[in-house]
Every structure is written in C-alpha cells, then in structure tokens.
Design a protein around this motif. Structure first.
Motif, PDB file in Angstrom:
ATOM      1  N   ALA A 647       0.855  -1.187   0.000  1.00 15.97           N
ATOM      2  CA  ALA A 647       0.000   0.000   0.000  1.00 15.97           C
ATOM      3  C   ALA A 647       0.890   1.236   0.000  1.00 15.97           C
ATOM      4  O   ALA A 647       2.082   1.158   0.320  1.00 15.97           O
ATOM      5  N   PHE A 648       0.326   2.358  -0.372  1.00 11.13           N
ATOM      6  CA  PHE A 648       0.898   3.664  -0.024  1.00 11.13           C
ATOM      7  C   PHE A 648       0.111   4.127   1.194  1.00 11.13           C
ATOM      8  O   PHE A 648      -1.125   4.063   1.210  1.00 11.13           O
ATOM      9  N   LEU A 649       0.824   4.590   2.208  1.00  7.70           N
ATOM     10  CA  LEU A 649       0.176   4.632   3.509  1.00  7.70           C
ATOM     11  C   LEU A 649       0.600   5.869   4.292  1.00  7.70           C
ATOM     12  O   LEU A 649       1.632   5.882   4.945  1.00  7.70           O
ATOM     13  N   GLY A 650      -0.213   6.921   4.197  1.00  5.29           N
ATOM     14  CA  GLY A 650       0.015   8.115   4.993  1.00  5.29           C
ATOM     15  C   GLY A 650      -0.713   8.025   6.321  1.00  5.29           C
ATOM     16  O   GLY A 650      -1.395   7.033   6.621  1.00  5.29           O
ATOM     17  N   ILE A 651      -0.613   9.068   7.118  1.00  4.47           N
ATOM     18  CA  ILE A 651      -1.263   9.054   8.429  1.00  4.47           C
ATOM     19  C   ILE A 651      -2.782   8.939   8.299  1.00  4.47           C
ATOM     20  O   ILE A 651      -3.453   8.428   9.203  1.00  4.47           O
ATOM     21  N   ASP A 652      -3.329   9.357   7.164  1.00 10.12           N
ATOM     22  CA  ASP A 652      -4.774   9.240   6.978  1.00 10.12           C
ATOM     23  C   ASP A 652      -5.233   7.786   6.998  1.00 10.12           C
ATOM     24  O   ASP A 652      -6.351   7.488   7.429  1.00 10.12           O
ATOM     25  N   LYS A 653      -4.383   6.863   6.544  1.00  9.02           N
ATOM     26  CA  LYS A 653      -4.766   5.449   6.545  1.00  9.02           C
ATOM     27  C   LYS A 653      -4.853   4.909   7.975  1.00  9.02           C
ATOM     28  O   LYS A 653      -5.698   4.058   8.274  1.00  9.02           O
ATOM     29  N   PHE A 654      -3.956   5.363   8.849  1.00 15.07           N
ATOM     30  CA  PHE A 654      -4.054   4.974  10.252  1.00 15.07           C
ATOM     31  C   PHE A 654      -5.329   5.550  10.872  1.00 15.07           C
ATOM     32  O   PHE A 654      -6.092   4.839  11.519  1.00 15.07           O
ATOM     33  N   TYR A 655      -5.521   6.844  10.663  1.00 14.51           N
ATOM     34  CA  TYR A 655      -6.648   7.527  11.300  1.00 14.51           C
ATOM     35  C   TYR A 655      -7.993   6.996  10.806  1.00 14.51           C
ATOM     36  O   TYR A 655      -8.949   6.888  11.578  1.00 14.51           O
ATOM     37  N   SER A 656      -8.093   6.658   9.526  1.00 11.36           N
ATOM     38  CA  SER A 656      -9.379   6.260   8.936  1.00 11.36           C
ATOM     39  C   SER A 656      -9.675   4.768   9.068  1.00 11.36           C
ATOM     40  O   SER A 656     -10.716   4.295   8.606  1.00 11.36           O
ATOM     41  N   PHE A 657      -8.783   4.016   9.696  1.00 13.34           N
ATOM     42  CA  PHE A 657      -8.960   2.568   9.822  1.00 13.34           C
ATOM     43  C   PHE A 657     -10.194   2.249  10.670  1.00 13.34           C
ATOM     44  O   PHE A 657     -10.386   2.806  11.752  1.00 13.34           O
ATOM     45  N   ILE A 658     -11.031   1.334  10.158  1.00 11.42           N
ATOM     46  CA  ILE A 658     -12.212   0.876  10.894  1.00 11.42           C
ATOM     47  C   ILE A 658     -11.965  -0.593  11.243  1.00 11.42           C
ATOM     48  O   ILE A 658     -12.134  -1.473  10.398  1.00 11.42           O
ATOM     49  N   PRO A 659     -11.564  -0.877  12.460  1.00 10.62           N
ATOM     50  CA  PRO A 659     -11.132  -2.240  12.795  1.00 10.62           C
ATOM     51  C   PRO A 659     -12.147  -3.331  12.492  1.00 10.62           C
ATOM     52  O   PRO A 659     -11.776  -4.400  12.006  1.00 10.62           O
ATOM     53  N   PHE A 660     -13.415  -3.076  12.766  1.00 13.80           N
ATOM     54  CA  PHE A 660     -14.421  -4.121  12.590  1.00 13.80           C
ATOM     55  C   PHE A 660     -15.022  -4.150  11.178  1.00 13.80           C
ATOM     56  O   PHE A 660     -15.836  -5.020  10.884  1.00 13.80           O
ATOM     57  N   ASP A 661     -14.627  -3.205  10.333  1.00 18.61           N
ATOM     58  CA  ASP A 661     -15.116  -3.212   8.945  1.00 18.61           C
ATOM     59  C   ASP A 661     -14.171  -2.410   8.069  1.00 18.61           C
ATOM     60  O   ASP A 661     -14.535  -1.357   7.537  1.00 18.61           O
ATOM     61  N   TYR A 662     -12.945  -2.896   7.909  1.00 16.72           N
ATOM     62  CA  TYR A 662     -11.984  -2.120   7.124  1.00 16.72           C
ATOM     63  C   TYR A 662     -12.262  -2.166   5.625  1.00 16.72           C
ATOM     64  O   TYR A 662     -11.615  -1.478   4.847  1.00 16.72           O
ATOM     65  N   PHE A 663     -13.248  -2.965   5.198  1.00 12.90           N
ATOM     66  CA  PHE A 663     -13.674  -2.900   3.799  1.00 12.90           C
ATOM     67  C   PHE A 663     -14.406  -1.586   3.516  1.00 12.90           C
ATOM     68  O   PHE A 663     -14.391  -1.084   2.394  1.00 12.90           O
ATOM     69  N   LYS A 664     -15.096  -1.068   4.538  1.00 18.54           N
ATOM     70  CA  LYS A 664     -16.087  -0.003   4.343  1.00 18.54           C
ATOM     71  C   LYS A 664     -15.524   1.214   3.642  1.00 18.54           C
ATOM     72  O   LYS A 664     -16.129   1.730   2.699  1.00 18.54           O
ATOM     73  N   ASN A 665     -14.366   1.700   4.101  1.00 21.38           N
ATOM     74  CA  ASN A 665     -13.839   2.926   3.489  1.00 21.38           C
ATOM     75  C   ASN A 665     -12.532   2.698   2.747  1.00 21.38           C
ATOM     76  O   ASN A 665     -11.770   3.635   2.531  1.00 21.38           O
ATOM     77  N   ALA A 666     -12.263   1.447   2.338  1.00 23.24           N
ATOM     78  CA  ALA A 666     -11.117   1.189   1.471  1.00 23.24           C
ATOM     79  C   ALA A 666     -11.364   1.887   0.139  1.00 23.24           C
ATOM     80  O   ALA A 666     -12.399   1.672  -0.497  1.00 23.24           O
ATOM     81  N   ASP A 667     -10.439   2.740  -0.269  1.00 28.69           N
ATOM     82  CA  ASP A 667     -10.703   3.567  -1.457  1.00 28.69           C
ATOM     83  C   ASP A 667      -9.714   3.357  -2.597  1.00 28.69           C
ATOM     84  O   ASP A 667     -10.046   3.570  -3.761  1.00 28.69           O
ATOM     85  N   VAL A 668      -8.469   2.962  -2.286  1.00 32.20           N
ATOM     86  CA  VAL A 668      -7.483   2.758  -3.343  1.00 32.20           C
ATOM     87  C   VAL A 668      -6.800   1.418  -3.153  1.00 32.20           C
ATOM     88  O   VAL A 668      -6.718   0.884  -2.030  1.00 32.20           O
ATOM     89  N   ASP A 669      -6.273   0.858  -4.248  1.00 32.60           N
ATOM     90  CA  ASP A 669      -5.582  -0.429  -4.165  1.00 32.60           C
ATOM     91  C   ASP A 669      -4.122  -0.218  -3.799  1.00 32.60           C
ATOM     92  O   ASP A 669      -3.697   0.902  -3.480  1.00 32.60           O
ATOM     93  N   LYS A 670      -3.341  -1.281  -3.859  1.00 34.55           N
ATOM     94  CA  LYS A 670      -1.949  -1.196  -3.423  1.00 34.55           C
ATOM     95  C   LYS A 670      -1.107  -0.300  -4.324  1.00 34.55           C
ATOM     96  O   LYS A 670      -0.017   0.126  -3.924  1.00 34.55           O
ATOM     97  N   ASN A 671      -1.588   0.006  -5.513  1.00 34.62           N
ATOM     98  CA  ASN A 671      -0.876   0.904  -6.419  1.00 34.62           C
ATOM     99  C   ASN A 671      -1.370   2.342  -6.331  1.00 34.62           C
ATOM    100  O   ASN A 671      -0.968   3.193  -7.122  1.00 34.62           O
ATOM    101  N   GLY A 672      -2.278   2.589  -5.398  1.00 36.77           N
ATOM    102  CA  GLY A 672      -2.790   3.941  -5.235  1.00 36.77           C
ATOM    103  C   GLY A 672      -3.894   4.296  -6.204  1.00 36.77           C
ATOM    104  O   GLY A 672      -4.276   5.463  -6.311  1.00 36.77           O
ATOM    105  N   GLN A 673      -4.432   3.298  -6.906  1.00 37.07           N
ATOM    106  CA  GLN A 673      -5.493   3.540  -7.872  1.00 37.07           C
ATOM    107  C   GLN A 673      -6.868   3.246  -7.268  1.00 37.07           C
ATOM    108  O   GLN A 673      -6.983   2.438  -6.337  1.00 37.07           O
ATOM    109  N   PRO A 674      -7.928   3.927  -7.764  1.00 44.62           N
ATOM    110  CA  PRO A 674      -9.272   3.688  -7.226  1.00 44.62           C
ATOM    111  C   PRO A 674      -9.611   2.203  -7.213  1.00 44.62           C
ATOM    112  O   PRO A 674      -9.335   1.474  -8.178  1.00 44.62           O
ATOM    113  N   ILE A 675     -10.215   1.769  -6.119  1.00 41.27           N
ATOM    114  CA  ILE A 675     -10.429   0.344  -5.905  1.00 41.27           C
ATOM    115  C   ILE A 675     -11.668  -0.148  -6.650  1.00 41.27           C
ATOM    116  O   ILE A 675     -12.638   0.592  -6.839  1.00 41.27           O
ATOM    117  N   ASN A 676     -11.622  -1.389  -7.096  1.00 41.18           N
ATOM    118  CA  ASN A 676     -12.793  -2.068  -7.637  1.00 41.18           C
ATOM    119  C   ASN A 676     -13.430  -2.832  -6.475  1.00 41.18           C
ATOM    120  O   ASN A 676     -12.880  -3.821  -5.986  1.00 41.18           O
TER     121      ASN A 676
END
Length: 851
Positions: A647-676
């Motif tokens: 992943a590319f991983l700034g502090i926003d990824k730590f702050y926005s993590f939802i432990p019980f549903d981390y699928f919910k706000n996953a927005d980009v893939d490991k290359n930084g591109q919009p997720i399917n």
C-alpha cells in the motif's frame, strides 16, 4: 653482534612488508564515487526500468578494466547482462548481488568515468528502489571488501501513473480547516468522556502530592517529570494546591478519571496502569513551552475526563534485525508509546539478516548473527544486507543488545506499563540463527565433540532441498524434523525466561514468527524422511508445520507462556476446486494462541483473512498492511522513502482505519489507484463472535529501508498517534453512518480537528520530548491560480517558507502568507518550531507544479 641481529630482523620484516604491499592492488577504492540513476522508467515499453551506475575515478591511478567485482544490495530483480554490454549482474543470496566487468569494460583513468547500464525488471517508484551499499572486492583478495568513497542517488522526476504532485497534495489539504488552538481538544487519544470547564490549575514546586500506596511507582514517575518541567525540586506547602492519586476498585483495569479544578488535580484508577494513563492525559494538556524550557509555573485548563481503552492490546512491532536501532532509540520509542497509551512493544529481534539479543547459553547467536560484512560463506558472520557494506563499521548492519541492555529496556518499559514481547523468528526467516549454530557445530567438531556439535544444529547437513524465500534466501529455514532443533528452542526459551525474571518484567507470551516459509523446503531432508517413516501423521512437508508448532506450544504451556505468531501459524493448507487455499487450523484453535494478521493486500484475494481467523476462534491482532505498516511509503513520489508492495500509507490510513469493517472505506488499491469494490464480493464479514476475538491493533515497522534513528522517527511519527487514536478511542460516529455523503462530511470535520491537534499541540511537544523526535514534516501543497502559486500544509501550525531564486528554502527564508507570483522557479517547504524542514515542493516557469 646483538645490534646486527636486530638490524637483520628489521630488514627481513621490511622486505616481507614490501612484498606484501607489492601484491596489493595499487588502486584505492576510496577514490571511487558511484552514482545511481534512472535512464528510462518504461524501457522499450515493457514496464521495466533502464538504470545506470556511473563510476567516477577521483584518484591518481586508473581503475583497471578487470580483476574486481562490485557487490551491492537490492530488493529488486535485474536482467543479467548489462545493456551497455560491459558487465554482468548475478544474484548471490538474499538481497546481495555482484557486478562483474567483462572484456568490453574499459579501465577508468583518473578524473574519468565509466558507466554500466542495466535493466531492472519493474519501474522505479522512489529513491529506496536504488541499489544500496556498493563496495569493491579484488579478485586477488576474494574474502575482503573495500568501501568506496561515496555513493549518490541521482534525483529523478518520474511521470508514472498515480504520481502524487504538489497540486494533488494542495487539493487533499483543502478540506483541512484552520481551527484556533484554544478550542482544540487537549487530550489525545480521544477520551471516552471529555469536558473542559472554566478556570485553570497552576503547577508550582509548592504543590503537595497525596497518593494511595498502590500508586507509589507512578507517584515517583510523576514527581520526576514535574520537577524536570519546573526546573526545581518540589517543596510541598501545607497551604499549597494538591495533586491526588485515588484508588477506585470499581474502575476497569486500564480505566482512569481525571479531574482538574482550580484547587486540585485528581486522578482516580483501580490499577497502577490506569493511574499511569491518567498521568499521560494530564501531560498532554500541557503546552510545548515547559518541554522546551523549564517554567517556574505551569498552567493547565480545568476539565473532567472519564476514560478507558477500546482494545486491551495496543502494539508497535519494531524490527531491529534487518537494520539495528540503538538501546537509546528503543527507549525513546517506548517513551512515546507510553505517552499515547500504547502498551505492547513487539520486539522483532531475529531474522535472516541479524540476531540482536545476547543469550548467555548460546553466545554464537550474537558472535556470528549480530555482525554483517563481506562474506560469501557466512561461517563467521553474515553477509552485507540492505546496504550495510563490507565491514562491521556500519551500525545499522552490526549490533546487538547485551543482556544488561535488554534488562534496562525491560525495566524502562515496565515502569511505563509497556510489555515487551520478544519475537524469535522460526522456522523461516531464521538464517542468522542457522549460521550461528553452524559456526558452533564446526568449532566443536574440530575439537572432537560430535555430540556437543550436534546438540543445537538447526539444519540437516545432508539436506539437498532447493528453495528460494520471498526475500531470495536459499538457506534460511530451520529443519523442524531434527531433535536438535527442539534442544535449541528449549535453551532459547529458558534464557529469555531468566532474563525477564531478572528484570522483574512480565513475559506472558513469546512470538515465534511463522511467516513466509517457501515451497519445497525440507523435501530432501534425511531428517524429514526419517521422521515421516516413523510418524504416520506426517504425510508431507506441510504436516511438519503442525508438528513443529505443537511441540513449541507444549514447551511454552509448561511455563505458563502463550504462543504468539504471524497468521500462518493458525492456518492449514487445503484446496478448493483444485486451488490451494488456507483455512483456520482447528488443531490450535482452543490453545489460546494469539495471531498477528498482516495480509489484507487489496486485490490479492486475502482481504478477509483476519476476519476469517477471528470468526474461527483465534485471538487476532490486526496488523493490516493496508493501514498499519509504518514502513510503507506515504505516497507515490520519488522523494518519499519506504516500500510500497502492500500500500501507499500516509497518516490518513491509520486515522481512517475501521477495525471491525476495514472494507467499508477502502478507497485505493496497493498501487494507489481507485479500488474495484468487487474484490470484497464473497469475503467474510466479521461476526459478533469474531469481534470478541479482535484483541487489538498493531503498527509495524519493518526496517529494510530504515538505516538511522532519524529515518525511524520519520517513518513512525506522527503516524503512531493515528494508531493510538484507533486503538484506544471508541469508533467515531462517521464509521457507523450509512449515508456515504454524510459519513464523508463527518469524517472531514473530525480529520480537520485531528490535523490541527497534531500541528498545533502534539508536534510542538514532540520537538522536545526526550531531546526531540525527527517526525515527518509533510511536503506543502502547491497550486497555480491566476498566475500565482497558492500553498497549504497538512498540519496547520507548521510554517511554510519559500524562495523565488531556485534555491532550497531554509528556516530563514520568507514566510508564506499569501499567493506568490509564478515567476521563475518558486520552491516551498514546511518547517517545524525547531527549524527542521521537510521535502520541497516546486513551481516552475511553465506554470506546472513539479515534485
């Protein structure tokens, strides 16, 4: 006659020395400068990088055309034959490579340069993709490596897909509102209940401290800290204000209450840990001034707080095996973990590239496994890795904690309610221990002690199995079919238990790794084949996994220690429709084992692995690479260090993590591109039962790219505060809002608050805690509007400065306070309160912001 004999001896010695010197190469490698650069990042439209090393001779004699090799480290693969036709690149083992000149290579005369062009099998993203630590070895001295004069990575301005430019950064920062410091929440991580009141409490050296005897250690800790901030010893006055530490057995194990009124500070808790966290919250209410310079009086606001953690397990994993960090740096990490209420240091002490703790019963582990230098047989020390170079002088490659060092670390951590969890990697990632026990075997065999030599041997000397690990090692897996392996682990465990006992520190668990054992290991091991013949439950090498961890678990259980490991420890390989897959292993599910799950790489198919294991009954620590890896690069830009495979991983990824549903706000893939979002179709969600098995969160710092204390600080801070917020504080409202538009607006508002708290309260203090932390200062955002450059910053409170003459901004450059004419080359850079600067954002004459 006596004088004549002495003269003859001196002459003989001089002749011998002259002869030795005559055999030595006359060229001094210290006169070489090697520059690495990217030539073409999409060579021949194949998604490969054409790169080059330029060898410049600064000496007075020529570098010969042959008779030498360069060795270097790299995590990447290369095409063997140089495009320039003058050299060949060959993998050695692990990340070590050699470059050998061929008949086309020309001698490099004084003041001249030679160049080798070669192909890297994937594009370059950032400067940590460069080769590392090149050094020279003469063919006439194959066992000695020579350091070169200098190695330079040439700046590169890539144009790859997903590049993060200052304009993109500017637009990301636009949602961050500037909030007055006075209105910001004073405690972080966010308490369960927080209310500010009017008035304040003034701390002077006349305050009196009243404490329940249970909190005697915390009282000493508090007094030491306050006296340092005041610059004087406490002299309590009967009529003075009070600090009160009260016991309330009804509170939770780590809960506390903090009340600050004009007359008293009262912290209430059931346990020393809870009281300690109340002290930490009190400390974060203070401004930066007393940390920068002692103050005779310190004012704190009145407030009422009731607080307790969301998760009981709040961890940082620090790898000191790949690259070593000093005891002092580890203590600094523990200190800041305690400030932000993190309570476990997962200490990754061993790996292929290093063994970092002294164990009295097995001195070879550090005598061999803590040293890196030029060697091709690893008989007496380990080879150069991660750019550590040809000798022991590189303190990132060579080093270990003595028993006394480790005990000091344990005591320091224990005082701050941080449990130190040791990790002894096994059975894979174990090359350092294997080679150390090989050294012991060779020494004792030479002494005629065959039984002693074989007692702790970790590989079958007749094993012909061929494999290659993820990190390219071909000899890094312990043979778990050998009885001597278990002698070794009994001894390691005993020594660890004794060290912790001597430090009076808890050892509730030991982590035994378990990740990334490659295919084909053990297949041709005589020990495995013999065990298979005797044990009908072992039908293939995969069954050795359960045999090994079953025996280790039994060792730990008799000592009342819990088994901990990476996710593979809890998995059983099986097939679905002929395809290999993994399911939770029922054999260990009721053994109380704890597993750290890292693999949720978006798009790789294992996104739900942590939830599968928790739903299946395993105690899970979320160590998700998508959100909690400190070593991932902040974003896609050449000047941002770190790996990016997950992943590319700034502090926003730590702050926005939802432990019980981390699928919910996953927005980009490991290359930084919009997720399917189709990748989540059919994936397991976390059940209510599974939620009970998520025991905590862990941020991980793997250190392949971390060579110094400053780089460690850069990668960890302030991301660590984002980790602490998610591990301690309850889920914020935006995580539960089903309307995505409302959820985004709610998130943006809370994100603004958090960024302001960091920029205006936390980072200024981080400049002074423990002498200061070299936290990451972000690059400013820059955008062109109406012929002028506008700039902004992620953390309000930092100062942006700029230049218009093309020079790098310094702490004395002009302060940005409004649009700047887009004339010439304008450079922007952010600075903290100490004058440290971050990466530079540049605007250019063609009116396009560059990087």
């Amino acid at each position: 006659m006596r004088r004549f004999i002495v003269l003859l001896l001196v002459a003989a010695v001089n002749v011998k020395a002259f002869a030795a010197n005559a055999d030595e190469p006359k060229f001094n490698p210290k006169n070489l400068v090697i520059t690495w650069e990217v030539v073409d990042n999409n060579y021949q439209n194949k998604g490969e990088a054409l790169t080059a090393i330029t060898i410049t001779n600064k000496g007075k004699t020529s570098l010969p055309a042959s008779g030498w090799k360069f060795y270097f480290n790299s995590s990447r693969n290369f095409v063997a034959n140089a495009v320039s036709g003058n050299a060949r690149i060959e993998p050695i083992n692990g990340d070590l490579y050699s470059i050998t000149p061929n008949a086309e290579f020309k001698a490099i005369k004084p003041g001249k340069s030679g160049r080798i062009d070669y192909i890297c099998e994937s594009p370059v993203v950032n400067f940590t993709d460069a080769i590392e630590g090149p050094y020279l070895v003469w063919d006439s001295e194959p066992n000695k490596g020579y350091a070169i004069g200098d190695f330079v990575v040439k700046p590169f301005n890539p144009t790859y897909l997903g590049l993060i430019t200052p304009e993109i950064i500017y637009n990301q920062n636009k949602i961050i509102q500037d909030i007055p410091a006075a209105s910001l929440q004073k405690i972080i991580p966010t308490p369960a209940s927080y209310k500010e009141n009017s008035g304040s409490f003034t701390i002077t050296n006349s305050i009196a401290i009243e404490s329940d005897p249970l909190f005697e250690g915390e009282k000493r800790y508090f007094i030491t800290g306050i006296e340092k901030l005041l610059g004087s010893k406490l002299k309590p006055s009967a009529s003075g204000k009070k600090v009160i530490f009260k016991k309330d057995a009804s509170l939770g194990a780590e809960a506390y209450q903090l009340s600050i009124t004009p007359d008293a500070i009262t912290i209430t808790a059931a346990t020393p840990a809870g009281l300690f966290y109340g002290i930490q919250s009190f400390k974060t209410t203070l401004s930066a001034e007393p940390w920068a310079k002692p103050q005779s009086s310190i004012t704190v606001p009145c407030l009422e707080v009731a607080d307790e953690p969301r998760f009981p397990y709040r961890a940082v994993m620090l790898d000191v095996a790949r690259n070593f960090q000093t005891k002092e740096q580890v203590l600094k990490l523990i200190n800041l973990m305690a400030v932000y209420k993190l309570n476990v240091l997962h200490f990754h002490l061993t790996n292929d590239e290093g063994w970092r703790i002294e164990l009295p019963s097995l001195p070879e582990l550090t005598a061999v496994g803590s040293k890196r230098g030029h060697t091709l047989d690893s008989k007496n020390y380990l080879p150069a890795s991660h750019g550590s170079g040809p000798d022991f002088s590189n303190t990132a490659g060579t080093g270990y904690y003595t028993k006394a060092d480790y005990i000091e670390i344990l005591k320091y951590a224990n005082e701050r309610h941080v449990m130190v969890l040791p990790e002894i990697e096994s059975p894979g990632h174990a090359r350092a221990s294997i080679k150390a026990m090989d050294n012991r075997y060779t020494r004792l065999m030479a002494a005629g002690d065959k039984a002693g030599a074989e007692r702790y041997l970790l590989r079958d000397v007749n094993d012909k199995s061929e494999y290659r690990s993820v990190q390219y090692w071909n000899d890094n897996v312990i043979d778990v079919a050998m009885p001597s392996t278990y002698n070794y682990f009994e001894t390691v465990i005993n020594d660890l238990v004794n060290i912790y006992k001597e430090a009076s520190a808890p050892l509730p668990a030991i982590h035994f790794g378990g990740d990334e054992v490659p295919p084909h290991v053990w297949e041709k091991s005589p020990s495995y084949l013999a065990l298979k013949d005797k044990n009908p439950e072992i039908k293939n090498t995969g069954d050795l996994w359960y045999y090994f961890y079953g025996k280790l678990n039994a060792m730990l259980k008799k000592r009342n220690i819990t088994m901990s490991g990476w996710e593979e420890m809890a998995l059983r390989k099986t097939t679905v429709d002929g395809q290999n897959t993994y399911v939770p292993n029922p054999q260990f599910v009721n053994e109380g084992m704890q597993v750290d799950v890292w693999n949720n790489v978006l798009g790789d198919g294992q996104e739900d692995l942590a939830y599968k294991l928790a739903n299946g009954g395993y105690k899970v620590v979320l160590t998700c690479v998508t959100n909690l890896y400190f070593d991932m690069a902040n974003y896609k830009s050449f000047d941002e260090p770190g790996y990016y495979w997950g992943a590319f991983l700034g502090i926003d990824k730590f702050y926005s993590f939802i432990p019980f549903d981390y699928f919910k706000n996953a927005d980009v893939d490991k290359n930084g591109q919009p997720i399917n979002r189709n990748i989540f179709t059919g994936k397991q969600r976390l059940t209510d039962y599974g939620k009970q098995n998520i025991i905590g969160l862990q941020g991980a710092l793997w250190t392949e790219t971390v060579k110094t204390a400053d780089r460690m600080d850069y990668m960890v801070f302030p991301k660590l505060i984002g980790l602490a917020e998610r591990a301690w504080a309850k889920d914020p409202a935006w995580t539960m809002e089903k309307d995505t538009t409302k959820a985004r607006a709610m998130y943006n508002a809370e994100w603004s608050k958090f960024m302001n708290i960091l920029g205006k309260r936390e980072l200024p203090r981080l400049n002074y805690y423990q002498g200061g932390y070299s936290f990451r200062i972000p690059k400013p955002g820059v955008v062109l509007q109406d012929g002028k450059y506008l700039s902004n910053i992620q953390y309000p409170g930092l100062t942006i400065r700029y230049t218009t003459d093309g020079t790098e901004p310094t702490a004395s450059s002009k302060v940005y306070d409004g649009p700047v004419d887009a004339t010439g080359t304008v450079k922007f850079r952010a600075f903290d309160t100490k004058g440290r600067g971050g990466n530079v954002a540049e605007g250019s004459e063609n009116n396009k912001p560059g990087i």
